[in-house]
Scaffold this motif. Sequence first.
Motif, PDB file in Angstrom:
ATOM      1  N   VAL A 116       9.448 -72.025 -30.699  1.00 15.91           N
ATOM      2  CA  VAL A 116      10.604 -72.213 -31.479  1.00 15.91           C
ATOM      3  C   VAL A 116      11.791 -71.030 -30.507  1.00 15.91           C
ATOM      4  CG1 VAL A 116      12.849 -70.875 -33.155  1.00 15.91           C
ATOM      5  CG2 VAL A 116      10.657 -72.510 -34.011  1.00 15.91           C
TER       6      VAL A 116
ATOM      7  N   MET B 103      13.061 -77.929 -31.245  1.00 12.69           N
ATOM      8  CA  MET B 103      13.453 -75.900 -31.717  1.00 12.69           C
ATOM      9  C   MET B 103      12.722 -76.634 -33.648  1.00 12.69           C
ATOM     10  SD  MET B 103      15.975 -73.852 -28.800  1.00 12.69           S
ATOM     11  CE  MET B 103      16.301 -72.729 -30.693  1.00 12.69           C
TER      12      MET B 103
ATOM     13  N   CYS C  23      14.844 -64.347 -31.317  1.00  7.47           N
ATOM     14  CA  CYS C  23      15.283 -65.954 -31.176  1.00  7.47           C
ATOM     15  C   CYS C  23      17.209 -65.801 -31.362  1.00  7.47           C
ATOM     16  CB  CYS C  23      14.774 -66.557 -32.155  1.00  7.47           C
ATOM     17  SG  CYS C  23      14.915 -68.582 -31.638  1.00  7.47           S
TER      18      CYS C  23
END
Lengths: 460, 207, 110
Positions: free
Chosen positions: B32, B41, C26
């Motif tokens: 991801v 992702m 992320c």
Amino acid sequence: MSPTVADFFHNSFRLPESLAYLTAAVIHCVLIILVVAVGALLFIWLERKVSGRIQDRLGPTRVGGAFGWLQTLADGIKLIAKEDITPKDADWLLFKLAPYIGFAASYCAYIALPFADGWAARHMNTAVFFILAVLGIEVFSPILAGYASGSKWSLFGAIREAAQVVSYEVPLGMCVVVPVFLCGTMNLVTIGNMQAGLFTNWLVFNDPFTFVIAVVYFTCATASVNRAPFDLAEAESELVAGFHTEYSGLRWSFFFMAEYGSMFLVSGLAAILFFGGWHGPIPIGEILGDFLAYVVTPLVGIVAWLLSFVFKNVHTADHVAVAGHIANSLGCLNFLLKGLIGVTVMMWVRWTLPRLRIDQVMTTCLKYCVPIAAICFLGALGWRVADWTTGADIPLVGIHYGKGGRGMVRESWVEQTQSAKVAENDVPDAPITDPNASDGPTGSVEQSPDELLTMKGGDQ
Amino acid sequence: MMLLAAEVAPSFWHGFFFVFFALLTCGFALGVLFSNNIVRMAFYLVLSLGASAGLFFLAGAEFVGAMQLMIYVGGTLVLLIFGVMLTAQSRFISMKTPSGEWVLGVAVGGCLLLLLLSVAFQVKDWRTPRGKGGLSLEDSKTSSQIGMAFTGVRVDKLDQKNEQLAGGMSGYLLPFVIVSVHLLVVLVGAAYMARTKRRATATGAVG
Amino acid sequence: MIALVSVSVSHYLVVGAILFVTGVICMATKRNSLGVLMGVELVLNGANLNFIAFGSSYLRANSLGLDGQLMSLFVIVLAAAEAAVALAIALNFYNNHSTIDVDQASDLKG
């Protein structure tokens, strides 16, 4: 706890524990693969025969003799030999993986499905929930396949199908909850065993609401596995096939393996939840109990005695276990038959009802199935409460054969605890966790609080 | 390394599947992070969360594992993928991150990871496995206990001495109801918000 | 060889920590708002894993008990709510600005 297959290998063949578990796991996997793959072969052949007969045709007749029963195998060989094409615009990784996701999800759900009393690959306490959850994952297969194909047509089919499947999970979940709260457990084996006896004990005949719920469940299940009349997103018989338009060969056939696997899965789930599971409509075993006791048990005894030469650990006390296994195999046949009937009904419906438009599909779900399921949920709950408060089962057909043990989990638990407390006051030393402190009825629901209590004790 | 501690395994397959699912979880989580394609992702996220459901099962939390599969993977992520597809124009599918941000992010994240890893092995009680006695291959029977706790009865805390807590206060009835109402309100609000009220102008605020 | 570990809480904490840190990075680096949302999901999942580990009587004798599982259930449900709202915001932003780049969400900047 009854001995598992792994225990059998560990004890009888002196395998190391890890190897015994590996062997057992491989056996379970192979059996489930057989059910899924052979089931798909059978169902595709059956579908063609059934559709042929309904339309006054013959269906396949050539391959493998008069009934054409090898037709699917021939088709399978053709599919394997076909070229596997990946479109230029496709996202190659997702395009290649998408068929397997659906198949894996459909296959995984079988892990928790019991085929007879205790015959599940993994005996789960939350089996119903697990099966629903894993079936929910299957929706990724069409979404990713449609997206990864790189074609607008596939994407539209995928979005439609995903919207349909996700919407129908709502009423499906509500329908499944009804047997769960009637039986007070999510364990499919327990739910199945609670419906032993005459067919009036089946949950579908428990009260009028569960009857409606069973119908709604079957409708929603048909929709959630994308069968006609809810297969507008695919419509592979008339239109180009929705999300798997760009697929060919073996990958294409994996979508169908998944579909037929899920069909049998939801039918089997219906059989366990509503139609008595592995119990026949008439408890022949109980009615002919004496006969069996005098004739069959000695036979079983001889078999067990013969077996004891092969497997040293089989004692004569294992007669009962062997008899149980024989009964279980019959029950397994019973269950497979019920699942097969469910699948056949789906085929029958497919060739009888016209296909719904996509807006009608969504209307059926949101405006009809959900409210009906909600009302029946409340109705079944009210019926159960009435049963509980009046202390009497309200007989629907008049015959209640061995029904019992279904009740309100929380209330019976509270009652149990209070009686245990009273017992504790009488005998100061009796621990509250002693399951013998209350001599309540030994129905399965009354047991579950006991299990909770002993679990609490045993956990420490 | 701790992970290589060569003790006699209480159950070989428990350890095996832990490592298997842990590698899947972490591997796809890294997928991801390092993938630029938003749809991939999402796919890696599905696999990562699904594998962590496997870890839940291995820890004996069957109900939570199934819940993870049902709500997280089967619900939230389907929603997420719908979101991805509704916004998937070719220029948004792969958005590159400037390398300066990568360096900063990985540096800060690496420090955080080192801190967390050192903490994870600080307490002796945490790093000693329960051993043979603790690993039961029987079914975990926590689902009814969880249900009872949500209705306000703590089956596992029966020996609660505090009268007030024993009277049901140690259950989770109130939080459960609050969370249900919250979820309902949120879903209605989200559905209202996500409606297309007006089309964006082509010139928009695109940079 | 590596499979011969006997699993303890710490091992779960390691996996949880990796998920958490991955999620944080992320969130920090992705420009796509849905990518940021995925980071949040990873972080929540890492936290969930820790709750489960501390609550599991399989891993530790004096475990947290049922509370760990109950907490993680609440986390899962709240994560679903959070994802719904965040997606609605993202879609709204996309409808109004024709982009989902979080760097472009600077209307309120003085």
